[in-house]
Design a protein around this motif. Structure first.
Motif, PDB file in Angstrom:
ATOM      1  N   THR A 115       0.790  -1.231   0.000  1.00  0.00           N
ATOM      2  CA  THR A 115       0.000   0.000   0.000  1.00  0.00           C
ATOM      3  C   THR A 115       0.817   1.273   0.000  1.00  0.00           C
ATOM      4  N   GLU A 116       2.097   1.212   0.355  1.00  0.00           N
ATOM      5  CA  GLU A 116       2.862   2.454   0.408  1.00  0.00           C
ATOM      6  C   GLU A 116       4.354   2.167   0.281  1.00  0.00           C
ATOM      7  N   VAL A 117       5.044   2.990  -0.501  1.00  0.00           N
ATOM      8  CA  VAL A 117       6.501   3.007  -0.549  1.00  0.00           C
ATOM      9  C   VAL A 117       6.911   4.472  -0.510  1.00  0.00           C
ATOM     10  N   SER A 118       7.728   4.844   0.471  1.00  0.00           N
ATOM     11  CA  SER A 118       8.066   6.258   0.690  1.00  0.00           C
ATOM     12  C   SER A 118       9.431   6.597   0.087  1.00  0.00           C
ATOM     13  N   TYR A 119       9.473   7.776  -0.549  1.00  0.00           N
ATOM     14  CA  TYR A 119      10.697   8.302  -1.144  1.00  0.00           C
ATOM     15  C   TYR A 119      10.785   9.803  -0.845  1.00  0.00           C
ATOM     16  N   SER A 120      11.925  10.371  -1.182  1.00  0.00           N
ATOM     17  CA  SER A 120      12.091  11.820  -1.041  1.00  0.00           C
ATOM     18  C   SER A 120      11.540  12.576  -2.245  1.00  0.00           C
ATOM     19  N   VAL A 121      11.258  11.891  -3.349  1.00  0.00           N
ATOM     20  CA  VAL A 121      10.716  12.553  -4.539  1.00  0.00           C
ATOM     21  C   VAL A 121       9.207  12.703  -4.413  1.00  0.00           C
ATOM     22  N   SER A 122       8.636  13.667  -5.157  1.00  0.00           N
ATOM     23  CA  SER A 122       7.200  13.948  -5.098  1.00  0.00           C
ATOM     24  C   SER A 122       6.520  13.439  -6.367  1.00  0.00           C
ATOM     25  N   PHE A 123       5.493  12.626  -6.189  1.00  0.00           N
ATOM     26  CA  PHE A 123       4.761  12.051  -7.309  1.00  0.00           C
ATOM     27  C   PHE A 123       3.551  12.915  -7.656  1.00  0.00           C
ATOM     28  N   GLU A 124       3.255  12.975  -8.954  1.00  0.00           N
ATOM     29  CA  GLU A 124       2.073  13.682  -9.432  1.00  0.00           C
ATOM     30  C   GLU A 124       1.150  12.683 -10.107  1.00  0.00           C
ATOM     31  N   GLY A 125      -0.077  12.565  -9.592  1.00  0.00           N
ATOM     32  CA  GLY A 125      -1.026  11.632 -10.161  1.00  0.00           C
ATOM     33  C   GLY A 125      -1.566  12.109 -11.493  1.00  0.00           C
ATOM     34  N   ASN A 126      -1.889  11.152 -12.359  1.00  0.00           N
ATOM     35  CA  ASN A 126      -2.490  11.451 -13.653  1.00  0.00           C
ATOM     36  C   ASN A 126      -4.000  11.309 -13.520  1.00  0.00           C
ATOM     37  N   ASN A 127      -4.743  12.408 -13.666  1.00  0.00           N
ATOM     38  CA  ASN A 127      -6.178  12.399 -13.390  1.00  0.00           C
ATOM     39  C   ASN A 127      -6.941  11.416 -14.264  1.00  0.00           C
ATOM     40  N   ARG A 128      -6.564  11.321 -15.524  1.00  0.00           N
ATOM     41  CA  ARG A 128      -7.265  10.413 -16.423  1.00  0.00           C
ATOM     42  C   ARG A 128      -7.077   8.968 -15.992  1.00  0.00           C
ATOM     43  N   VAL A 129      -5.832   8.583 -15.717  1.00  0.00           N
ATOM     44  CA  VAL A 129      -5.571   7.204 -15.315  1.00  0.00           C
ATOM     45  C   VAL A 129      -6.227   6.905 -13.973  1.00  0.00           C
ATOM     46  N   LEU A 130      -6.140   7.839 -13.037  1.00  0.00           N
ATOM     47  CA  LEU A 130      -6.747   7.624 -11.727  1.00  0.00           C
ATOM     48  C   LEU A 130      -8.246   7.398 -11.837  1.00  0.00           C
ATOM     49  N   SER A 131      -8.915   8.191 -12.664  1.00  0.00           N
ATOM     50  CA  SER A 131     -10.359   8.041 -12.835  1.00  0.00           C
ATOM     51  C   SER A 131     -10.706   6.684 -13.424  1.00  0.00           C
ATOM     52  N   GLU A 132      -9.990   6.286 -14.462  1.00  0.00           N
ATOM     53  CA  GLU A 132     -10.278   5.008 -15.107  1.00  0.00           C
ATOM     54  C   GLU A 132      -9.924   3.835 -14.199  1.00  0.00           C
ATOM     55  N   ALA A 133      -8.837   3.970 -13.441  1.00  0.00           N
ATOM     56  CA  ALA A 133      -8.444   2.890 -12.533  1.00  0.00           C
ATOM     57  C   ALA A 133      -9.464   2.719 -11.418  1.00  0.00           C
ATOM     58  N   ARG A 134      -9.955   3.831 -10.872  1.00  0.00           N
ATOM     59  CA  ARG A 134     -10.988   3.725  -9.834  1.00  0.00           C
ATOM     60  C   ARG A 134     -12.218   2.993 -10.361  1.00  0.00           C
ATOM     61  N   GLU A 135     -12.627   3.312 -11.582  1.00  0.00           N
ATOM     62  CA  GLU A 135     -13.782   2.645 -12.180  1.00  0.00           C
ATOM     63  C   GLU A 135     -13.523   1.150 -12.351  1.00  0.00           C
ATOM     64  N   TRP A 136     -12.326   0.802 -12.805  1.00  0.00           N
ATOM     65  CA  TRP A 136     -12.016  -0.608 -13.049  1.00  0.00           C
ATOM     66  C   TRP A 136     -12.005  -1.388 -11.740  1.00  0.00           C
ATOM     67  N   PHE A 137     -11.350  -0.854 -10.705  1.00  0.00           N
ATOM     68  CA  PHE A 137     -11.282  -1.574  -9.435  1.00  0.00           C
ATOM     69  C   PHE A 137     -12.647  -1.631  -8.753  1.00  0.00           C
ATOM     70  N   GLU A 138     -13.483  -0.616  -8.940  1.00  0.00           N
ATOM     71  CA  GLU A 138     -14.836  -0.667  -8.404  1.00  0.00           C
ATOM     72  C   GLU A 138     -15.638  -1.770  -9.092  1.00  0.00           C
ATOM     73  N   ALA A 139     -15.469  -1.907 -10.399  1.00  0.00           N
ATOM     74  CA  ALA A 139     -16.158  -2.976 -11.114  1.00  0.00           C
ATOM     75  C   ALA A 139     -15.702  -4.346 -10.610  1.00  0.00           C
ATOM     76  N   ARG A 140     -14.421  -4.487 -10.327  1.00  0.00           N
ATOM     77  CA  ARG A 140     -13.917  -5.751  -9.774  1.00  0.00           C
ATOM     78  C   ARG A 140     -14.483  -5.997  -8.388  1.00  0.00           C
ATOM     79  N   ARG A 141     -14.633  -4.928  -7.588  1.00  0.00           N
ATOM     80  CA  ARG A 141     -15.209  -5.073  -6.254  1.00  0.00           C
ATOM     81  C   ARG A 141     -16.644  -5.576  -6.334  1.00  0.00           C
ATOM     82  N   VAL A 142     -17.423  -4.955  -7.230  1.00  0.00           N
ATOM     83  CA  VAL A 142     -18.820  -5.364  -7.385  1.00  0.00           C
ATOM     84  C   VAL A 142     -18.898  -6.809  -7.864  1.00  0.00           C
ATOM     85  N   GLU A 143     -18.040  -7.177  -8.805  1.00  0.00           N
ATOM     86  CA  GLU A 143     -18.020  -8.553  -9.305  1.00  0.00           C
ATOM     87  C   GLU A 143     -17.724  -9.532  -8.175  1.00  0.00           C
ATOM     88  N   GLY A 144     -16.726  -9.203  -7.350  1.00  0.00           N
ATOM     89  CA  GLY A 144     -16.380 -10.087  -6.241  1.00  0.00           C
ATOM     90  C   GLY A 144     -17.489 -10.193  -5.215  1.00  0.00           C
TER      91      GLY A 144
END
Length: 284
Positions: free
Chosen positions: A239-268
């Motif tokens: 769930t977490e790996v810490s570094y000194s660098v700062s990550f920037e999330g990609n809004n498009r990928v995050l939105s699509e990934a949330r939808e995909w994992f939610e669909a997997r949750r509902v399926e399960g």
């Protein structure tokens, strides 16, 4: 995952060291690290980079390294890979060539000598242990996990011979029929988290002999029936790996990934109800 949002490599492309956050459902993979003749998450990532002409042949890009090796069936929210990448290789471009259960959702500029394994300051895992309250004593489970916190030599909870001394932070919360165990350390020898979970479940579900925990943490090796087997891999998430660098999330990928994992949750959840219906309806 759809049309690529980047372009293929050009011989004139300049590269800089970049780090990428990777989330995946690990159930279809034989772990993260490449192995002969079986699918792994690392293979999926490198295949995507070859499709984008970022990775040559059967090798790896310069500087390639990952935060760690997850076992077969283990999933991740924050696995991290780093390598020398062209500026156009966004998380969306990377993800466009990946299978549906692997998502590169953020990136970060990194120093030229950045190493995804060695520069991680801490790693955290979460395990979802099915432990109904009428079967598990929460106080005993919590007390056992607390005894394992701090610095110990965990050689009896890993097949590794080196790197077994770790300073472990632990946390346990009840969530309905599950206990959520969270463990953090600078690094983890193989199977440590899953064997800690097995030990916690053992104490929570019964009353092991009074010196059981002392024997596990002693310098003497355990063998045979005294050994602690690893808990199943599928409920474990990096769930977490810490570094000194700062990550920037990609809004498009995050939105699509949330939808995909939610669909997997509902399926399960739906399949769980099917199993419950059949199991509860069979005659005594």
């Amino acid at each position: 995952m759809g049309e690529s949002t980047g372009r293929r490599r050009d011989d004139g492309d300049e590269t800089d060291r970049r780090a990428y956050r990777v989330a995946y459902d690990g159930r279809a993979y034989h772990g993260f690290q490449r192995q002969p003749d079986v699918p792994t998450v690392e293979d999926a990532l490198l295949d995507a980079l070859r499709a984008l002409d970022v990775c040559p042949g059967d090798g790896t890009p310069p500087g390639w390294a990952a935060a760690g090796r997850t076992d077969a069936g283990v999933s991740a929210l924050a696995q991290t890979v780093a390598f020398d990448a062209p500026a156009w290789l966004s998380p969306a471009a990377f993800t466009s060539e990946l299978p549906a259960d692997v998502w590169v959702w953020a990136d970060a500029a990194a120093p030229a000598d950045f190493h995804a394994t060695h520069d991680a300051t801490s790693r955290a895992y979460t395990y979802h242990l099915h432990a109904p309250a009428d079967e598990v004593d929460d106080a005993r489970a919590r007390g056992t996990l607390a005894e394992l916190a701090g610095e110990h030599d965990f050689h009896n909870l890993t097949p590794d011979d080196e790197g077994t001394v770790r300073d472990l932070e632990t946390d346990l919360e009840r969530e309905g029929e599950f206990l959520r165990l969270r463990l953090r350390a600078s690094g983890f020898p193989r199977q440590l988290v899953r064997r800690v979970v097995s030990l916690v479940a053992e104490f929570g579900r019964g009353t092991p002999s009074g010196d059981r925990l002392e024997r596990v943490l002693s310098p003497e090796p355990l063998s045979g029936p005294e050994g602690v087997p690893p808990a199943p891999a599928e409920p474990l998430v990096l769930t977490e790996v810490s570094y000194s660098v700062s990550f920037e999330g990609n809004n498009r990928v995050l939105s699509e990934a949330r939808e995909w994992f939610e669909a997997r949750r509902v399926e399960g959840a739906t399949l769980a109800r099917v199993s419950a219906t059949i199991g509860s309806s069979l005659p005594e």
